[in-house]
Design a protein around this motif. Structure first.
Motif, mmCIF file in Angstrom:
data_model
loop_
_atom_site.group_PDB
_atom_site.id
_atom_site.type_symbol
_atom_site.label_atom_id
_atom_site.label_comp_id
_atom_site.label_asym_id
_atom_site.label_seq_id
_atom_site.Cartn_x
_atom_site.Cartn_y
_atom_site.Cartn_z
ATOM 1 N N SER A 1 0.835 -1.198 0.000
ATOM 2 C CA SER A 1 0.000 0.000 0.000
ATOM 3 C C SER A 1 0.872 1.250 0.000
ATOM 4 O O SER A 1 1.990 1.252 0.528
ATOM 5 N N GLY B 1 2.933 4.214 0.736
ATOM 6 C CA GLY B 1 3.532 4.761 1.949
ATOM 7 C C GLY B 1 3.725 3.782 3.081
ATOM 8 O O GLY B 1 4.276 4.156 4.123
ATOM 9 N N PRO C 1 6.882 3.064 10.062
ATOM 10 C CA PRO C 1 6.835 4.466 9.625
ATOM 11 C C PRO C 1 8.177 5.174 9.774
ATOM 12 O O PRO C 1 9.014 4.809 10.598
ATOM 13 N N ASP D 1 9.286 10.052 4.831
ATOM 14 C CA ASP D 1 8.278 9.878 3.788
ATOM 15 C C ASP D 1 7.089 10.766 4.145
ATOM 16 O O ASP D 1 6.192 10.381 4.884
ATOM 17 N N TYR D 2 7.087 11.963 3.595
ATOM 18 C CA TYR D 2 6.086 12.961 3.950
ATOM 19 C C TYR D 2 4.734 12.686 3.295
ATOM 20 O O TYR D 2 3.754 13.373 3.571
ATOM 21 N N THR D 3 4.658 11.661 2.428
ATOM 22 C CA THR D 3 3.381 11.298 1.811
ATOM 23 C C THR D 3 2.696 10.152 2.534
ATOM 24 O O THR D 3 1.555 9.815 2.209
ATOM 25 N N ALA D 4 3.372 9.535 3.485
ATOM 26 C CA ALA D 4 2.852 8.310 4.099
ATOM 27 C C ALA D 4 1.637 8.601 4.957
ATOM 28 O O ALA D 4 1.544 9.632 5.624
ATOM 29 N N ARG D 5 0.714 7.673 4.956
ATOM 30 C CA ARG D 5 -0.466 7.753 5.810
ATOM 31 C C ARG D 5 -0.281 6.779 6.972
ATOM 32 O O ARG D 5 0.461 5.794 6.847
ATOM 33 N N PRO D 6 -0.938 7.018 8.085
ATOM 34 C CA PRO D 6 -0.800 6.062 9.189
ATOM 35 C C PRO D 6 -1.580 4.778 8.902
ATOM 36 O O PRO D 6 -2.707 4.822 8.412
ATOM 37 N N TYR D 7 -0.963 3.655 9.183
ATOM 38 C CA TYR D 7 -1.614 2.360 9.022
ATOM 39 C C TYR D 7 -1.664 1.657 10.378
ATOM 40 O O TYR D 7 -0.711 1.729 11.151
ATOM 41 N N GLY E 1 -2.786 2.991 -5.074
ATOM 42 C CA GLY E 1 -2.138 2.781 -3.780
ATOM 43 C C GLY E 1 -2.523 1.490 -3.102
ATOM 44 O O GLY E 1 -2.226 1.289 -1.918
ATOM 45 N N GLY F 1 -4.341 -0.871 2.559
ATOM 46 C CA GLY F 1 -4.134 -1.240 3.954
ATOM 47 C C GLY F 1 -4.377 -2.702 4.262
ATOM 48 O O GLY F 1 -4.201 -3.123 5.416
#
Length: 471
Positions: free
Chosen positions: A202, A204, A237, A241-247, A417, A443
């Motif tokens: 996925s 980021g 994390p 990586d400023y594009t990453a979303r929290p998983y 993604g 995710g």
């Protein structure tokens, strides 16, 4: 693992989990394993040409430090001392990053990429960096810097690309763990053409220090278990990586007893690119049939992208690479692979408005992919519509003016993604590996790997790679 089992298998053939268990039981030493893998690399490299940087003395030193940690009960985890490689565009401090080109003065990173840091923190032994084609924009191992990287199955066949060396290194037994990168299929294509298990994660989930729309990094190996184990290290994390979303945390070690609860789509008509070859179509259909026989609800997924979307994405990538190419001095331009020059020069013909329209294909593909697949736990499809082609060819279709016709099944999941894994599902009449792609919602990476692990365990023997035959 018993001493008998690892003594009956060459050390370079052992899985990451087998190695970790043997180290913990003091049945094997990372030093002995490192020597075996070094010998393997030195034996196969004259033909395969999979390694860009390989320093046996550095490998030995890393292995000695790991051996000491295991001896003093300070091992950093199950991957301590396990051999691994990274693609040459994954930063390693002080190691030049030419991105497959013969251009002078390549970037020399001052710091490691997040991926490199995570591998070293886990104590794994980095064997070196693997090859890639010019700028990563070819689906082969053809490079102006490296020459030609070749398949571990047959040196006449392509490695796939752009994670070219990583694919051959994994198939040839250069240790069990390898990292590739992927913006349109560059992990999954070599995975399919070399019989590997891979994951394009996925967006980021595995952090990048140079993120870009659609770009991902992910594990490549001989088994789903190994790449899932690797994900427990790589999928952490990192603020860079400023594009990453929290998983949320994922159960990488988990498995499923059955697939009866899964709603599965079978997608065999991409509506773009090349038609799927009959042997590949049949192999992928057999995967879906196996899921259905085990109780999964399987239905056909209609096409959801168009040829126009694929054409415009290809045109945007040409313009992006042209922007880099035109900044080079003439002497340096001459060093770039002729195919890449012909391919990216087309990008100079699009004006600003056309470039914006071409860029818009990314959003359109993302929207179409998520909308079409949102009702399913898993989508089964081919990875590529064709089997491995000759190693000397830059692309499956040799015309650089033609749109990339082999990525219509893979690139949608880069744009959306969503996670997409590969597992070998058969062989052509010529003995070429055939991969199946298993994708899921954003995710759901661990769940996708659980399904891949289930398939790997239940696939027919005729679909299972016999790795010891590559020795």
């Amino acid at each position: 693992m018993s001493q008998l089992s690892h003594r009956s298998t060459a050390l370079h053939q052992l899985s990451a989990r087998e190695l970790g268990d043997a180290y913990a039981a003091k049945e094997l030493s990372p030093v002995d394993v490192a020597e075996a893998v070094i010998e393997r690399i030195q034996e196969r490299e004259p033909v395969l040409n999979a390694m860009y940087r390989f320093d046996p003395q550095d490998v030995r030193e890393q292995a000695r430090l790991s051996e000491k940690r295991w001896a003093t009960s300070t091992a950093r985890g199950v991957l301590d001392g396990v051999p691994a490689t990274v693609k040459e565009n994954v930063a390693r401090a002080g190691i030049p990053m030419p991105s497959g080109t013969a251009l002078p003065n390549p970037k020399v990173p001052a710091a490691n990429a997040p991926i490199t840091n995570r591998i070293l923190e886990a104590g794994a032994v980095i064997l070196g960096s693997t090859t890639m084609p010019d700028w990563g924009m070819l689906s082969s191992g053809v490079s102006s810097l490296h020459g030609i990287s070749r398949s571990a199955w047959n040196p006449a066949w392509t490695t796939g690309g752009s994670s070219a060396g990583a694919g051959s290194a994994a198939a040839a037994g250069y240790g069990p763990l390898h990292v590739g990168t992927d913006i349109g299929g560059s992990i999954r294509l070599p995975g399919s053409w070399q019989g590997l298990a891979t994951l394009k994660p996925s967006a980021g989930l595995i952090p990048l220090d140079v993120p870009y729309l659609g770009r991902a990094a992910g594990p490549m190996g001989r088994s789903v278990d190994d790449i899932a184990l690797f994900m427990s290290v790589l999928g952490q994390p990192d603020v860079r990586d400023y594009t990453a979303r929290p998983y949320p945390a994922q159960d990488w070690a988990g498995s499923i007893e059955g697939v009866a609860s899964l709603k599965v789509a079978l997608h065999t008509d991409a509506n773009a690119g090349s038609a799927v070859e009959p042997e590949i179509l049949a192999a992928v259909q057999q995967v879906a049939a196996l899921f259905a026989q085990a109780g999964a609800t399987v239905q056909t997924l209609d096409p959801f992208i168009t040829q126009d979307m694929l054409d415009r994405l290809d045109r945007f990538w040409r313009t992006r690479s042209w922007a880099d190419y035109r900044e080079l001095p003439a002497a340096d331009q001459a060093k770039v692979l002729d195919y890449i020059v012909a391919w990216c020069t087309v990008g100079s013909s699009f004006d600003g408005a056309q470039t914006i329209r071409n860029f818009g294909a990314i959003d359109q593909i993302q929207q179409a992919t998520i909308a079409a697949t949102s009702g399913f736990d898993l989508v089964i499809s081919p990875v590529a519509p064709m089997a491995a082609f000759p190693a000397e060819q830059p692309m499956p279709v040799v015309d650089p003016l033609a749109t990339m016709s082999h990525i219509a099944f893979t690139v949608p999941y880069n744009m959306s993604g969503q996670p997409a894994a590969t597992v070998n599902c058969g062989f052509t009449s010529e003995g070429k590996p055939i991969g199946v792609q298993l994708s899921g919602p954003v995710g759901s990476d661990a769940a996708v790997l659980h399904a891949a692990r289930w398939y790997e365990a239940h696939r027919p023997d005729s679909a299972s790679p016999l790795w010891d035959t590559l020795d």
